[in-house]
Design a protein around this motif. Structure first.
Motif, PDB file in Angstrom:
ATOM      1  N   VAL A 187       1.230  -1.030   0.169  1.00 21.37           N
ATOM      2  CA  VAL A 187      -0.233  -0.049  -0.513  1.00 21.37           C
ATOM      3  C   VAL A 187       1.253   1.529  -0.127  1.00 21.37           C
ATOM      4  N   ILE A 188       1.693   1.449   0.803  1.00 25.27           N
ATOM      5  CA  ILE A 188       2.933   1.456   0.854  1.00 25.27           C
ATOM      6  C   ILE A 188       3.955   2.916  -0.157  1.00 25.27           C
ATOM      7  N   ALA A 189       4.046   1.433  -0.204  1.00 27.10           N
ATOM      8  CA  ALA A 189       5.224   1.144  -2.633  1.00 27.10           C
ATOM      9  C   ALA A 189       4.250   2.344  -3.319  1.00 27.10           C
ATOM     10  N   THR A 190       2.109   1.442  -2.956  1.00 29.12           N
ATOM     11  CA  THR A 190       1.562   2.523  -4.542  1.00 29.12           C
ATOM     12  C   THR A 190       1.390   4.040  -4.594  1.00 29.12           C
ATOM     13  N   ILE A 191       1.096   3.464  -2.761  1.00 33.55           N
ATOM     14  CA  ILE A 191       0.651   4.835  -2.471  1.00 33.55           C
ATOM     15  C   ILE A 191       1.610   6.507  -3.113  1.00 33.55           C
ATOM     16  N   THR A 192       3.260   5.850  -2.476  1.00 29.93           N
ATOM     17  CA  THR A 192       4.341   7.016  -3.266  1.00 29.93           C
ATOM     18  C   THR A 192       4.706   6.361  -4.578  1.00 29.93           C
ATOM     19  N   GLY A 193       4.563   5.520  -5.100  1.00 34.52           N
ATOM     20  CA  GLY A 193       4.375   5.660  -6.864  1.00 34.52           C
ATOM     21  C   GLY A 193       3.574   6.506  -7.636  1.00 34.52           C
ATOM     22  N   HIS A 194       2.282   7.131  -6.387  1.00 36.41           N
ATOM     23  CA  HIS A 194       1.261   7.438  -7.626  1.00 36.41           C
ATOM     24  C   HIS A 194       1.690   8.980  -7.874  1.00 36.41           C
ATOM     25  N   THR A 195       2.815   9.467  -6.922  1.00 36.33           N
ATOM     26  CA  THR A 195       3.250  10.775  -7.095  1.00 36.33           C
ATOM     27  C   THR A 195       4.395  10.700  -7.516  1.00 36.33           C
ATOM     28  N   LEU A 196       5.168   9.273  -6.860  1.00 35.20           N
ATOM     29  CA  LEU A 196       6.652   9.300  -7.781  1.00 35.20           C
ATOM     30  C   LEU A 196       6.573   9.055  -9.206  1.00 35.20           C
ATOM     31  N   ASP A 197       5.718   8.879  -9.565  1.00 37.23           N
ATOM     32  CA  ASP A 197       5.891   8.581 -11.335  1.00 37.23           C
ATOM     33  C   ASP A 197       5.278   8.842 -11.470  1.00 37.23           C
ATOM     34  N   ARG A 198       4.429  10.440 -12.348  1.00 38.54           N
ATOM     35  CA  ARG A 198       4.346  11.318 -12.072  1.00 38.54           C
ATOM     36  C   ARG A 198       5.540  12.331 -12.308  1.00 38.54           C
ATOM     37  N   SER A 244      -5.852  17.095  -5.242  1.00 41.67           N
ATOM     38  CA  SER A 244      -6.938  16.100  -6.149  1.00 41.67           C
ATOM     39  C   SER A 244      -8.137  14.503  -5.016  1.00 41.67           C
ATOM     40  N   HIS A 245      -6.562  14.284  -4.412  1.00 41.11           N
ATOM     41  CA  HIS A 245      -6.286  12.698  -3.281  1.00 41.11           C
ATOM     42  C   HIS A 245      -6.122  13.442  -2.556  1.00 41.11           C
ATOM     43  N   PRO A 246      -6.419  14.033  -1.723  1.00 40.71           N
ATOM     44  CA  PRO A 246      -6.011  14.296   0.616  1.00 40.71           C
ATOM     45  C   PRO A 246      -5.926  13.595   0.847  1.00 40.71           C
ATOM     46  N   ASP A 247      -7.357  12.547   0.642  1.00 44.69           N
ATOM     47  CA  ASP A 247      -7.442  11.413   1.661  1.00 44.69           C
ATOM     48  C   ASP A 247      -7.023  10.474   1.450  1.00 44.69           C
ATOM     49  N   GLU A 248      -6.583  10.144   0.424  1.00 40.36           N
ATOM     50  CA  GLU A 248      -5.068   8.574   0.413  1.00 40.36           C
ATOM     51  C   GLU A 248      -3.692   9.456   1.140  1.00 40.36           C
ATOM     52  N   HIS A 249      -3.562  10.725   1.029  1.00 39.82           N
ATOM     53  CA  HIS A 249      -2.178  11.154   1.628  1.00 39.82           C
ATOM     54  C   HIS A 249      -2.647  11.512   2.799  1.00 39.82           C
ATOM     55  N   ARG A 250      -3.875  11.588   3.398  1.00 40.74           N
ATOM     56  CA  ARG A 250      -4.125  11.218   4.710  1.00 40.74           C
ATOM     57  C   ARG A 250      -3.798   9.827   5.386  1.00 40.74           C
ATOM     58  N   VAL A 251      -4.340   8.970   4.568  1.00 42.18           N
ATOM     59  CA  VAL A 251      -3.924   7.407   4.781  1.00 42.18           C
ATOM     60  C   VAL A 251      -2.566   6.750   4.905  1.00 42.18           C
ATOM     61  N   THR A 252      -1.398   7.736   4.563  1.00 38.16           N
ATOM     62  CA  THR A 252      -0.155   7.682   4.596  1.00 38.16           C
ATOM     63  C   THR A 252       0.182   7.725   5.956  1.00 38.16           C
ATOM     64  N   TYR A 253      -0.905   9.938   6.506  1.00 37.91           N
ATOM     65  CA  TYR A 253       0.091   9.794   8.094  1.00 37.91           C
ATOM     66  C   TYR A 253      -0.588   8.882   9.259  1.00 37.91           C
ATOM     67  N   GLU A 254      -2.119   8.175   8.762  1.00 34.02           N
ATOM     68  CA  GLU A 254      -2.145   7.468   9.744  1.00 34.02           C
ATOM     69  C   GLU A 254      -1.812   5.941   9.219  1.00 34.02           C
ATOM     70  N   LEU A 255      -1.403   5.692   8.649  1.00 34.58           N
ATOM     71  CA  LEU A 255      -0.770   4.321   8.384  1.00 34.58           C
ATOM     72  C   LEU A 255       0.840   4.507   9.062  1.00 34.58           C
ATOM     73  N   THR A 256       1.699   5.876   9.857  1.00 34.12           N
ATOM     74  CA  THR A 256       2.265   5.260   9.893  1.00 34.12           C
ATOM     75  C   THR A 256       2.049   5.348  11.519  1.00 34.12           C
ATOM     76  N   GLN A 257       1.124   5.843  12.140  1.00 32.70           N
ATOM     77  CA  GLN A 257       0.807   5.849  13.753  1.00 32.70           C
ATOM     78  C   GLN A 257       0.152   4.473  13.879  1.00 32.70           C
ATOM     79  N   TYR A 258      -0.307   3.950  13.071  1.00 27.95           N
ATOM     80  CA  TYR A 258      -1.304   2.479  12.814  1.00 27.95           C
ATOM     81  C   TYR A 258       0.161   1.959  13.099  1.00 27.95           C
ATOM     82  N   ALA A 259       1.155   2.215  12.114  1.00 22.84           N
ATOM     83  CA  ALA A 259       2.232   0.864  12.591  1.00 22.84           C
ATOM     84  C   ALA A 259       2.555   1.332  13.741  1.00 22.84           C
ATOM     85  N   LEU A 260       3.243   3.127  14.823  1.00 25.64           N
ATOM     86  CA  LEU A 260       4.174   2.307  15.631  1.00 25.64           C
ATOM     87  C   LEU A 260       2.870   1.896  16.688  1.00 25.64           C
TER      88      LEU A 260
END
Length: 199
Positions: free
Chosen positions: A59-70, A98-114
């Motif tokens: 999931v992290i790699a995919t979300i990162t790819g959504h912006t990195l590839d662009r 255009s995808h703020p909720d997808e970016h919110r997920v990345t911060y939530e993922l960090t806290q979830y994992a920790l």
């Protein structure tokens, strides 16, 4: 579901997981909710992933790819160094807008994992992937535009990752796209000043 390869199923499950996380939050992204979202049987998850951690890494790699590839695609286009740098940052920023909720997920993922035993390494890996992405962009810029950086690339990658990450989080909580855009423009100007033409 029609017969598809394991790689395609994996991609579909990752995209389904992102949709569930955006809609319901990271904690609600159970294996059952993810396969239901993807329209697959529960066994498909265990066929494609060894663990929930492996799914989250994807999931992290995919979300990162959504912006990195662009960003990398923009760097292949026409224009000089500064134009490309600003266009690359803009490509990232337009995805945030255009995808703020997808970016919110990345911060939530960090806290979830920790906060989950055994998943702290996932948060560390998440930010390592951001540093790797920034390194790729900086190296592509330098190579494609015939410039060299006046500071070591690992240091600059950490700086740009921190600035972009901080501005993204500030925007997601504040909602002021004009103020965030002005700060991003300032950061771009600073980074431009850290490059020199290759002799």
């Amino acid at each position: 579901m029609a017969r598809v390869s394991a790689d395609v199923r994996r991609e579909l499950l990752v995209e389904a997981a992102i949709r569930v996380m955006v809609r319901d939050g990271v904690a609600a992204a159970t294996t059952r909710s993810i396969v239901a979202e993807a329209g697959m049987p529960l066994g498909a998850f265990h066929y494609c992933f060894r663990s929930k951690q492996e799914l989250l890494e994807n999931v992290i790699a995919t979300i990162t790819g959504h912006t990195l590839d662009r960003m990398l695609e923009v760097l292949k286009g026409a224009g000089g160094f500064e134009d490309k740098l600003r266009a690359g940052l803009d490509a990232y920023w337009q995805h945030v807008l255009s995808h703020p909720d997808e970016h919110r997920v990345t911060y939530e993922l960090t806290q979830y994992a920790l906060r989950r035993p055994g998943l702290a390494a996932l948060a560390k890996r998440q930010y390592e992937s951001y540093l790797e992405a920034n390194t790729r962009v900086l190296e592509a810029l330098a190579e494609g535009c015939g410039v060299t950086w006046t500071v070591p690339v690992p240091v600059l990658a950490r700086y740009t990752a921190s600035v972009v990450d901080g501005l993204t989080l500030l925007y997601l909580n504040e909602g002021d796209d004009r103020a965030a855009g002005a700060a991003l423009d300032l950061a771009a100007s600073h980074v431009v000043g850290l490059a020199r033409p290759v002799p």
